[in-house]
Design a protein around this motif. Structure first.
Motif, PDB file in Angstrom:
ATOM      1  N   GLU A 144     -46.185 -32.533 -36.404  1.00  0.00           N
ATOM      2  CA  GLU A 144     -45.640 -31.400 -37.167  1.00  0.00           C
ATOM      3  C   GLU A 144     -46.075 -30.062 -36.571  1.00  0.00           C
ATOM      4  OE1 GLU A 144     -45.950 -34.922 -39.955  1.00  0.00           O
ATOM      5  OE2 GLU A 144     -47.250 -33.990 -38.461  1.00  0.00           O
TER       6      GLU A 144
ATOM      7  N   ASP B 114     -38.471 -37.148 -33.161  1.00  0.00           N
ATOM      8  CA  ASP B 114     -37.535 -36.959 -34.273  1.00  0.00           C
ATOM      9  C   ASP B 114     -37.523 -35.496 -34.728  1.00  0.00           C
ATOM     10  OD1 ASP B 114     -36.888 -39.638 -34.275  1.00  0.00           O
ATOM     11  OD2 ASP B 114     -38.225 -40.160 -35.929  1.00  0.00           O
ATOM     12  N   LEU B 115     -38.695 -34.894 -34.820  1.00  0.00           N
ATOM     13  CA  LEU B 115     -38.786 -33.489 -35.236  1.00  0.00           C
ATOM     14  C   LEU B 115     -38.199 -32.557 -34.180  1.00  0.00           C
ATOM     15  CD1 LEU B 115     -42.381 -33.512 -36.774  1.00  0.00           C
ATOM     16  CD2 LEU B 115     -40.200 -33.449 -38.014  1.00  0.00           C
TER      17      LEU B 115
ATOM     18  N   LYS C 258     -34.512 -32.564 -34.659  1.00  0.00           N
ATOM     19  CA  LYS C 258     -34.168 -31.739 -35.822  1.00  0.00           C
ATOM     20  C   LYS C 258     -34.261 -30.254 -35.490  1.00  0.00           C
ATOM     21  CE  LYS C 258     -35.128 -30.997 -40.730  1.00  0.00           C
ATOM     22  NZ  LYS C 258     -34.940 -29.542 -40.609  1.00  0.00           N
TER      23      LYS C 258
ATOM     24  N   ALA D  25     -31.256 -29.243 -33.496  1.00  0.00           N
ATOM     25  CA  ALA D  25     -30.085 -29.122 -34.366  1.00  0.00           C
ATOM     26  C   ALA D  25     -30.139 -27.845 -35.199  1.00  0.00           C
ATOM     27  CB  ALA D  25     -29.987 -30.349 -35.283  1.00  0.00           C
ATOM     28  N   ASP D  26     -31.318 -27.492 -35.673  1.00  0.00           N
ATOM     29  CA  ASP D  26     -31.475 -26.289 -36.492  1.00  0.00           C
ATOM     30  C   ASP D  26     -31.317 -25.013 -35.671  1.00  0.00           C
ATOM     31  OD1 ASP D  26     -32.015 -27.875 -38.686  1.00  0.00           O
ATOM     32  OD2 ASP D  26     -34.184 -27.583 -38.617  1.00  0.00           O
TER      33      ASP D  26
END
Length: 227
Positions: A111, A159-160, A163, A166-167
Motif C-alpha cells: 500500500e 494489483d494496486l 488500479k 486505471a485511476d
C-alpha cells in the motif's frame, strides 16, 4: 525528437559487462521507429559491485544513449522525489519505469509503495503535463519462491499498480501498464534469480516495446527471433 527516460532499480542500471535492457530497447527502436528519438536522464553509469557504487561505464556495447534515472537499491520511494526535477531538466517525453521490488523487499509495504507510485506520477506531471509513462509490474524474483509473505506483497502491489494506472490514466498524459515480460523465467532469464541476463534483457525490452507499439503507435512489436 522523442525523449525517453528509463527509470528503475538494479535491473535497469545494470552492472559492468552487461548490455542492459535499455540498450536492447534502443537497438529495437533504431530499426522500428522512424522518427528522431534519444534516451535522457541525469545518470549514465552502471553499478560496480566491487566498488559498491555506480561508477562504471564498462557496457558490453557503450555506443548508445546511456542516459537514465536508475539506481542499485532504489525504488519508487527514492524516485518519487527526484522525478519532477529529472523530467524538467532533461525534458523527458516518455518514462519507462521498472520499480518496486526493492521497495517491497526493504522499505515499504504494498500500500505504501502504491502511494509512492501516485506521488511519482504527480511529480512527473507537474514538470511536464503531457508526459507519457509506461509502468512495468514487479517481476517476482527468487525470494518470492521461498518467502510466501513477500510473494503476497508482490501480488498485492501489482494489483494496486493496475488500479493506480486505471485511476491516473488520462488522454493528455497517458499512463500505460506494461504486461509482464512474456515467457520470463527467473531460472533462465536472470543470472542470480533477480537480475536479467541477456535473454532477460531482451524480454524486458520486448515488454516495453510491445506495449508502446500497441497503445501509442510508437515503434513496432519486438522483432521475431530477437530473443
Amino acid at each position: 525528437m522523442l525523449r525517453f527516460m528509463p527509470v528503475g532499480d538494479s535491473m535497469t542500471i545494470g552492472s559492468p559487462g552487461q548490455h542492459t535492457w535499455r540498450y536492447r530497447l534502443w537497438r529495437h527502436l533504431c530499426t522500428s521507429y522512424d522518427a528522431p528519438f534519444t534516451f535522457v536522464g541525469p545518470r549514465e553509469t552502471l553499478y560496480d559491485k566491487e566498488a559498491g557504487a555506480p561508477t562504471s561505464l564498462a557496457y558490453a556495447d557503450p555506443a548508445f544513449p546511456r542516459a537514465h534515472l536508475a539506481g542499485w537499491g532504489e525504488g519508487w520511494q527514492h524516485m518519487a522525489p527526484l522525478i519532477g526535477g529529472a523530467v524538467r531538466d532533461y525534458r523527458a517525453d516518455v518514462l519507462l519505469v521498472s520499480l518496486g521490488l526493492i521497495d517491497l523487499g526493504f522499505y515499504t509495504n504494498a500500500e505504501q509503495t502504491a502511494g509512492n507510485v501516485r506521488a511519482f506520477v504527480a511529480g512527473a506531471r507537474e514538470a511536464n503535463p503531457r508526459v507519457r509513462m509506461a509502468l512495468l509490474p514487479v517481476i517476482p524474483n527468487i525470494r518470492a519462491e521461498a518467502d510466501e509473505p513477500f510473494a503476497a506483497q508482490v501480488d498485492l502491489f501489482n494489483d494496486l499498480l493496475a488500479k493506480a494506472v486505471a485511476d491516473l490514466d488520462e488522454s493528455r498524459s497517458p499512463v500505460l501498464l506494461v504486461p509482464p515480460p512474456e515467457g520470463y523465467d527467473i531460472h533462465t532469464d536472470t543470472y542470480d534469480g533477480t537480475h536479467p541476463n541477456e535473454s532477460g534483457e531482451h524480454r524486458i525490452a520486448e515488454a516495453f516495446a510491445g506495449a508502446m507499439a500497441e497503445a501509442w503507435g510508437v515503434g513496432q512489436a519486438y522483432a521475431a527471433g530477437t530473443l
